[in-house]
Each structure stands twice: as C-alpha cells, then as structure tokens.
Design a protein around this motif. Sequence first.
Motif, PDB file in Angstrom:
ATOM      1  N   GLU A 280      48.346   3.719 -19.757  1.00 15.90           N
ATOM      2  CA  GLU A 280      48.194   4.141 -18.367  1.00 15.90           C
ATOM      3  C   GLU A 280      49.422   3.738 -17.559  1.00 15.90           C
ATOM      4  O   GLU A 280      49.835   2.577 -17.552  1.00 15.90           O
ATOM      5  N   ARG A 281      49.977   4.713 -16.862  1.00 17.48           N
ATOM      6  CA  ARG A 281      51.154   4.478 -16.026  1.00 17.48           C
ATOM      7  C   ARG A 281      50.962   5.193 -14.695  1.00 17.48           C
ATOM      8  O   ARG A 281      50.802   6.413 -14.657  1.00 17.48           O
ATOM      9  N   GLY A 282      50.971   4.436 -13.634  1.00 14.70           N
ATOM     10  CA  GLY A 282      50.780   5.025 -12.318  1.00 14.70           C
ATOM     11  C   GLY A 282      49.439   5.703 -12.146  1.00 14.70           C
ATOM     12  O   GLY A 282      49.338   6.734 -11.471  1.00 14.70           O
ATOM     13  N   GLY A 292      58.200   3.015 -26.274  1.00 19.06           N
ATOM     14  CA  GLY A 292      57.818   3.139 -24.871  1.00 19.06           C
ATOM     15  C   GLY A 292      58.391   4.360 -24.180  1.00 19.06           C
ATOM     16  O   GLY A 292      58.369   4.440 -22.950  1.00 19.06           O
ATOM     17  N   ARG A 293      58.882   5.352 -24.935  1.00 22.11           N
ATOM     18  CA  ARG A 293      59.388   6.582 -24.331  1.00 22.11           C
ATOM     19  C   ARG A 293      58.285   7.641 -24.365  1.00 22.11           C
ATOM     20  O   ARG A 293      57.651   7.848 -25.398  1.00 22.11           O
ATOM     21  N   GLU A 436      56.003  -2.946 -17.223  1.00 23.40           N
ATOM     22  CA  GLU A 436      55.232  -1.892 -17.873  1.00 23.40           C
ATOM     23  C   GLU A 436      55.495  -1.870 -19.377  1.00 23.40           C
ATOM     24  O   GLU A 436      54.565  -1.704 -20.174  1.00 23.40           O
ATOM     25  N   LEU A 437      56.750  -2.066 -19.771  1.00 19.84           N
ATOM     26  CA  LEU A 437      57.081  -2.068 -21.195  1.00 19.84           C
ATOM     27  C   LEU A 437      56.442  -3.259 -21.898  1.00 19.84           C
ATOM     28  O   LEU A 437      55.935  -3.144 -23.023  1.00 19.84           O
TER      29      LEU A 437
END
Length: 483
Positions: A280-282, A292-293, A436-437
């Motif tokens: 989950e991001r943002g 992480g890409r 985040e990473l």
Amino acid sequence: MAQSDHGDARKQRIQERRNVLHDTALHRRLKDHLPAAFNERWTRRHWIHASLFVTIGALAATIVPGFSNSIDNPLPASHASLALPLPPLALARQGETPGDSWQILRVQRGQTLSDLFEAAGVPATVMHRVLEHPGTREVLTRLKPGTELAFDLPVNGSLRTLRFDRDASHRVELSLRDDQISEKVTERATSTRTVVASGEITSSLYASARRAGLSPSAIATMTDEIFKYDIDFSKDLQPGDRFSVVMDETWREGERIDTSKILAATFNTGGKTYTGFRFERGGKFEYYDINGRPLKKSFIRMPIPFARLSSNFGARRHPVLGTMRMHKGVDYAARTGTPIMAAGDARVQFAGTQRGYGNVVILDHGRGYTTLYGHMSRLGSYRTGARVPQGAVIGYVGSTGLATGPHLHYEFRVNGQHRNPLSVTMPPPEPLKGAELAAFRAQTAPAMARIRGMEEAIYADAGSATPAPTQTASAAAPTGKRG
C-alpha cells in the motif's frame, strides 16, 4: 285282401331296413369325428376326468355370479362431515402467506439486475424503488457471476424482502412495506488464512494453476495485474516454467469465498525470475518488484488493445487536405464506439472540440508528458481538471474533425515536443524510497522466505531428475481472524 296285407308288410320291412342302414352310416360318420374316448368303452380314468370337469364347472357357476354382484354393488352414498375448530389467524398475518416463499437466484454470466427481477416476476418499478435506497445501487449494479440474490415472494406476488451480500462480511435484508423500505444488516463471521501455492506448467498456465489450488480470480490477478507488463502469456510460456504465490483465502461458514488477494508471486520463464509484491502506497495498493519498483509501467503504448495501425508517425500526404504535412502521431483504425483508454495516470487538461481533431481529450501526466486522443465520436465521463487513472475509458472511436473514417489519432508529447508513440522511451515509474522502501522490505521478506521454502521442497531434485507431469503443492498458515 291277403295279398294287399302282404305287400304292406313287405314295404314296412324295407323302410325299417333303410332306417337301420341310415343310422349305421350316421354312426360311422360321427365315430370318425369324435375323440377316441367317445368311440370306445369308457374306462375308470375317463370317468374320473369327467367328474373333475363337472365339479370345476359347478364351482365356477357358483362363484362368478357372486363376484360380479359384489363389483356391481356401489358403495354407500351417504357420508358425514365433522367440523373441527381452528385457532384464529393473527391480524398481522391475515394479509400474507408465511412459509418457505424465498426464491434464490444466482447471477449468470451476462445477466443484469433487471434480468434477475424479471426472472423472479418482480416489476421494474419495484426494482427502481430498491435502487433508490441509499447504498444499494453501488452494490446491485456491479453484480458478479455467482452472486446470490434472494427474493421473499408470498403467493400474492408482491416482493416482501430482498436479501443480498453487501460484501464478504455483511448481509443486507431490505423489507418493503407499503411505501417504506427498512434495512437490516447482519454481520457474517469470516476468517482469513495465508497459503502458499506453487506449480509447474505442463500444458497450459490455467490448468496448472487450477491444479495448484488457484481460483480463476487469482489467476486473473497474476496475469492481468502483476505480470502483464513483463510477460506475454500468449507467446512466452513454455513447459517447465514455474510459478509460486502467497495469497489470502477468505472463508465463511466453511466455504472459501475469495482467493483473489495475492500478497506475493514469482514467475520463472525464459531463464528469468519475475517477482511481484502487494504493497500500500498513498492509500492505494499496487504491485512492486523485489527492489521496490512498481510493476505497472507509467504508460501503455496502445490506448486501444488489438487495434490495427493505419498510419505511422512522420511526413505524409494528408488524406483530406491532399497536401504533404507532418503526421505528429499515429492512427489506430477501429470501429465507431470502440473504447479509448488513458495511457497513464493523469489530469484532464482539455476535453471538448478542437479544430481538425474533432472531439479530443488531452491528458497531462506530469513531468512534462502529455498525450492527445482525437476524432472521438463522443467523450467519456471525465471533464477538464478531473484525475484519470491509467486504463480508464476517456472516450470512444469516431470520425469527427478532418477524418475519412473511424479511427483514433494518438499523440505523445515530451515537454511540448511530439514523439513517436511506438518508439519513444517510456519514463520508468517512481520506485519506493526511504521509509516506504524499508516498510516494503519488512513486509515482503517473510512472504519471499515462504515461497523459497516451498520451491526448495518441491523442486529440490529438479536438476537431477525429470519433473513429474504435475509439480504442485500448497501449505496453509494457521487460521486467523481478520476484521
């Protein structure tokens, strides 16, 4: 006179002799036609048989008439009715017929809500009343195949209650009384467990994945969301390719109801290993590779899948004006009304009519990248200033403006300069950084460890022995309750 008497006596003797001869001849003829028993003297055996036949005939003559009389005699016509008192019916139930009046319908592929109401015999006016109830339209207009709707229909034919699942954990009952609709929400307990499944392709990915325990929705997540940018599943796959997934299974009342949430996946094909992890991001879930890409590319090259390229980028004679001029985009021929997708996440810079482009949409993707979509028959629901996700329908193919036939004119611009959409280097998506990473690595490490452990257990001898036709396994983590 004596002579006359003598003549008469002689005639009488002649007549008597004739009678004897006649009787003798008749007796001979009868003897030839009658059975031997009647032509000879009866023995003791003949008399016994005759007595037996006479006895049977007498009994039949006695029984049959009595049996016939017993059939012909009708039953007594008189009968009596006894009235039994019954308890009075409650006033609340006098206008209804209680009991098992539920009709449960399962949504079939291609069916709509109106089809289900029609199959249940409920008028469309009642369906529209139901859809006006807050929170109902969002659920009932997005029904998936297999979803169940239950109609409480008493014998008077009017819908009394509609029951459906709002989500995996909540069941809704809408009771219709006169002009009022009352809602009752029941929470249904669910449990979630994390499982690992692994398989090796022998004939097809779908067949191997099903043998490994993946549902059709989980297979679609793997092919259409996680690896669709890196693997061409129609061309790249070969027997011996392997896949592994870590996924959440949702169970309710002993039934597995969802397996589409894949937490991690790996795919080995063509000598390379591709990875995908849900993170989950943002406030939005996406899939990332092990570094992480994001797996989702910033742009898709074709806004219309499987369309035919009808005109390339570069100088050409304009089909309408007839003059040589620069063609600053590419054209995709398609039937009028074909949906056009946004090439990437963007904000609508312009949506309307513009000179030779006809109906046109221009998207701003940030970092100096813009795309243009021209000659639309009509625009989508997005207007100027709206945010558009990648793949959303922004319009439909047409031939408005300077066009000789239905097609999409597609332009790709970098800092205002036109580039060939078919060959331009697409900008890579922004990778995870910093906190985040770190959170991503902490979350994905256990899932990757479980995948490696499963693959080591299954394919440990793969290098020294020919694998079996089906190499699949699954392991379940302890069941845990999740809200």
